[in-house]
Design an enzyme around this catalytic site. Structure first.
Site, PDB file in Angstrom:
ATOM      1  N   GLY A  68     -13.898 -70.209  32.543  1.00 33.41           N
ATOM      2  CA  GLY A  68     -13.301 -69.192  33.396  1.00 33.41           C
ATOM      3  C   GLY A  68     -13.001 -67.881  32.711  1.00 33.41           C
ATOM      4  O   GLY A  68     -12.228 -67.072  33.224  1.00 33.41           O
ATOM      5  N   HIS A 101      -8.379 -62.737  24.534  1.00 33.72           N
ATOM      6  CA  HIS A 101      -6.968 -62.651  24.912  1.00 33.72           C
ATOM      7  C   HIS A 101      -6.386 -64.056  24.946  1.00 33.72           C
ATOM      8  O   HIS A 101      -7.044 -64.999  25.367  1.00 33.72           O
ATOM      9  CB  HIS A 101      -6.810 -61.977  26.284  1.00 33.72           C
ATOM     10  N   HIS A 149      -3.624 -66.289  26.765  1.00 29.39           N
ATOM     11  CA  HIS A 149      -2.678 -66.389  27.877  1.00 29.39           C
ATOM     12  C   HIS A 149      -1.441 -67.122  27.359  1.00 29.39           C
ATOM     13  O   HIS A 149      -1.564 -68.206  26.785  1.00 29.39           O
ATOM     14  CB  HIS A 149      -3.251 -67.229  29.023  1.00 29.39           C
TER      15      HIS A 149
HETATM   16  P1  5GP Z   1      -9.712 -64.835  31.728  1.00 30.09           P
HETATM   17  O1  5GP Z   1     -10.082 -65.306  33.098  1.00 30.09           O
HETATM   18  O2  5GP Z   1     -10.801 -63.960  31.125  1.00 30.09           O
HETATM   19  O3  5GP Z   1      -9.260 -65.921  30.785  1.00 30.09           O
HETATM   20  O4  5GP Z   1      -8.422 -63.951  31.926  1.00 30.09           O
HETATM   21  C1  5GP Z   1      -8.458 -62.625  32.346  1.00 30.09           C
HETATM   22  C2  5GP Z   1      -7.087 -62.321  32.887  1.00 30.09           C
HETATM   23  O5  5GP Z   1      -6.938 -60.934  32.990  1.00 30.09           O
HETATM   24  C3  5GP Z   1      -6.839 -62.899  34.292  1.00 30.09           C
HETATM   25  O6  5GP Z   1      -5.731 -63.804  34.253  1.00 30.09           O
HETATM   26  C4  5GP Z   1      -6.566 -61.666  35.149  1.00 30.09           C
HETATM   27  O7  5GP Z   1      -5.559 -61.874  36.124  1.00 30.09           O
HETATM   28  C5  5GP Z   1      -6.163 -60.637  34.124  1.00 30.09           C
HETATM   29  N1  5GP Z   1      -6.472 -59.279  34.498  1.00 30.09           N
HETATM   30  C6  5GP Z   1      -7.637 -58.832  35.056  1.00 30.09           C
HETATM   31  N2  5GP Z   1      -7.575 -57.505  35.248  1.00 30.09           N
HETATM   32  C7  5GP Z   1      -6.344 -57.108  34.813  1.00 30.09           C
HETATM   33  C8  5GP Z   1      -5.705 -55.824  34.761  1.00 30.09           C
HETATM   34  O8  5GP Z   1      -6.244 -54.777  35.133  1.00 30.09           O
HETATM   35  N3  5GP Z   1      -4.440 -55.810  34.260  1.00 30.09           N
HETATM   36  C9  5GP Z   1      -3.811 -56.934  33.824  1.00 30.09           C
HETATM   37  N4  5GP Z   1      -2.557 -56.797  33.360  1.00 30.09           N
HETATM   38  N5  5GP Z   1      -4.387 -58.150  33.857  1.00 30.09           N
HETATM   39  C10 5GP Z   1      -5.647 -58.225  34.339  1.00 30.09           C
END
Ligand code: 5GP
Ligand code: ZN
Length: 113
Positions: A92, A99, A101
């Site tokens: 996902g 990053h 979480h």
């Molecule tokens: P991934 O799915 O790549 O592990 O996590 C990406 C995260 O970035 C998601 O939880 C999503 O909600 C967050 N995210 C996406 N766009 C933005 C944004 O413009 N600002 C912030 N603060 N979070 C974002």
């Protein structure tokens, strides 16, 4: 390079900043999945945690120290929190600037979905 999280580092995209270190930034996820849902990123662009671990292991360690400080700041260091690195499409990962979480403030299911 067109990278959303690089734009958050430069301030071109706004974010709710929680902590800023010399080489890291922590900000609240725009779509929180728990009372605490903060993303900790390196200011330098690295696509994945695997690539970061190989390129700059001390920076990865700094991210994990910052993740703990986020938990302390939000008052969940003792109740517990989870640190997640989604890596690759099946996990996902949607933003290809690595990053962590930091999730907590409620009971978290295991195993995750
Ligand atoms: P991934 O799915 O790549 O592990 O996590 C990406 C995260 O970035 C998601 O939880 C999503 O909600 C967050 N995210 C996406 N766009 C933005 C944004 O413009 N600002 C912030 N603060 N979070 C974002
Ligand atoms: Zn980036």
């Amino acid at each position: 390079m067109d990278c959303l999280f690089c734009k958050i580092v430069t301030g071109d995209v706004p974010a709710k900043i929680v902590r800023e270190g010399a080489r890291t930034l922590a900000f609240r996820d725009i779509n929180p999945q728990a009372p605490t849902h903060v993303l900790v990123i390196p200011k330098d662009h690295h696509v994945s945690v695997a690539e970061l671990a190989a390129a700059d292991p001390e920076l990865l360690a700094e991210m994990l120290r910052e993740a703990h400080e986020v938990a302390v700041t939000d008052g969940i260091a003792d109740t517990g929190y989870r640190v997640v690195f989604n890596t690759g499409p099946q996990a996902g990962q949607t933003v290809f600037h690595t990053h962590a979480h930091v999730l907590g403030g409620r009971g978290l299911n295991w195993p995750p979905g």
